[in-house]
Design a protein around this motif. Structure first.
Motif, mmCIF file in Angstrom:
data_model
loop_
_atom_site.group_PDB
_atom_site.id
_atom_site.type_symbol
_atom_site.label_atom_id
_atom_site.label_comp_id
_atom_site.label_asym_id
_atom_site.label_seq_id
_atom_site.Cartn_x
_atom_site.Cartn_y
_atom_site.Cartn_z
ATOM 1 N N UNK A 92 0.817 -1.208 0.000
ATOM 2 C CA UNK A 92 0.000 0.000 0.000
ATOM 3 C C UNK A 92 0.857 1.268 0.000
ATOM 4 N N UNK A 93 2.120 1.154 0.420
ATOM 5 C CA UNK A 93 3.027 2.306 0.477
ATOM 6 C C UNK A 93 3.900 2.416 -0.773
ATOM 7 N N UNK A 94 4.454 1.288 -1.217
ATOM 8 C CA UNK A 94 5.456 1.337 -2.290
ATOM 9 C C UNK A 94 5.099 0.455 -3.480
ATOM 10 N N UNK A 98 8.203 -2.706 -6.160
ATOM 11 C CA UNK A 98 9.318 -2.257 -5.328
ATOM 12 C C UNK A 98 9.418 -3.109 -4.064
ATOM 13 N N UNK A 99 8.253 -3.493 -3.511
ATOM 14 C CA UNK A 99 8.255 -4.337 -2.313
ATOM 15 C C UNK A 99 8.967 -5.667 -2.593
ATOM 16 N N UNK A 161 11.757 6.034 -2.217
ATOM 17 C CA UNK A 161 10.429 5.560 -1.866
ATOM 18 C C UNK A 161 10.144 5.771 -0.382
ATOM 19 N N UNK A 162 8.885 5.539 -0.014
ATOM 20 C CA UNK A 162 8.438 5.714 1.369
ATOM 21 C C UNK A 162 9.269 4.867 2.333
ATOM 22 N N UNK A 168 8.613 -1.882 6.158
ATOM 23 C CA UNK A 168 7.616 -2.952 6.204
ATOM 24 C C UNK A 168 8.043 -4.112 5.296
ATOM 25 N N UNK A 169 8.517 -3.773 4.097
ATOM 26 C CA UNK A 169 8.975 -4.807 3.166
ATOM 27 C C UNK A 169 10.204 -5.527 3.706
#
Length: 303
Positions: A92-94, A98-99, A161-162, A168-169
């Motif tokens: 939901x962020x990246x 990217x995750x 990125x965030x 989180x990732x």
């Protein structure tokens, strides 16, 4: 081919996880990542049960030893409940693409944990492949940025990125690595699909308890009524917990954990084309080069 069965299973895992990453990113944006996590595990539980009943005559893994149950259940908590929860939130962020690049850090994590818990030793060639993987990730997620401070232009290394999304990732990568090692310790020569079912069952219990405290059950019922989201969750459950996770266990069963984890990390390359075609994402040259570098070490395991 038999000599490389574990490696081939690792590559197929990456293919399956590419599909599931895209499906769950789309579903998560519609109904939330927590609801997706629980529903996909319930669907996968019955898919694995049906397959195991046809293949082995057991819908439920009653023939597994207490030792296997203990370690596989622990791996389910670490891999599914903690690791996947963090990974899905990072989508939901990246975004999934990217995750999954950050998730390529799972191989060195898995190699380190495998060395500590299972006495697995990798060759210098294996470590070189992992270092190449990590360098590709750094190329993609970091950038040099010019900023003005006190009247002077200063160059700083910052993230493209965030930061919360990247963390989180990263947590997802660590959870996946630890889950793989724990799975290998508990599985031994036991059936990979039934081993996955034990992990899935633990994940279902873990998320159910979590939802009680977080009061998220209304969101699960709402998600079940969302037709488009359920189609994506069902697709992701088939290619993720059912095929993907089961093949990942086949991979670690037939090769070293660090090698298997590295081969599973080719998702960043596989996910570029569908991200462009389906989500109209723009991919710059640095991301393409970084993704190629990230997985170029894979060839070393087949030489």
């Amino acid at each position: 081919m038999q000599n490389h069965f574990g490696e081939i299973a690792g590559v197929l895992t990456a293919v399956f996880w590419t599909v599931t990453a895209l499906a769950f990113e789309s579903a998560g944006k519609k109904v939330g990542s927590l609801a997706v996590n629980l529903i996909r595990l319930v669907i996968a539980f019955f898919l694995i049960g049906a397959y195991s009943w046809l293949a082995r005559g057991f819908f439920f893994p009653t023939d597994a030893t207490l030792y296997s149950w203990k370690w596989l259940a622990l791996s389910g908590v670490v891999g599914f409940v903690i690791g996947d929860l963090l990974l899905f939130e990072s989508y939901l962020f990246i975004g999934a693409r990217v995750a999954m690049l950050v998730m390529a850090l799972a191989p060195p994590f898995a190699a380190l944990i495998g060395w500590l818990m299972l006495d697995e030793v990798l060759s210098p060639k294996n470590w070189i492949g992992m270092l190449i993987t990590m360098s590709g990730i750094v190329l993609v997620i970091l950038k040099r940025e010019k900023k003005e401070e006190n009247g002077a232009i200063v160059k700083k290394l910052t993230s493209s990125y965030s930061i919360p999304g990247l963390l989180l990732a990263l947590g997802g990568a660590l959870g996946q690595a630890a889950g793989l090692v724990l799975s290998k310790k508990g599985m031994g020569d036991y059936d990979a699909f039934s081993s996955t079912q034990i992990r899935v069952l633990t994940g279902i219990i873990g998320f159910s308890i979590l939802f009680v405290f977080m009061k998220r059950w209304p969101r699960v019922w709402a998600a079940l009524k969302n037709g488009p989201a359920m189609k994506r969750i069902s697709l992701g459950a088939f290619f993720g917990p059912f095929l993907g996770v089961s093949f990942s266990l086949l991979a670690i069963q037939h090769t070293k954990t660090g090698i298997a984890a590295t081969l599973m990390a080719i998702v960043p390359v596989l996910i570029i084309a569908p991200s462009i075609l389906l989500f109209k994402e723009k991919v710059n040259w640095k991301e393409i080069v970084g993704a190629i570098i990230t997985v170029s070490g894979v060839a070393l395991f087949f030489l």
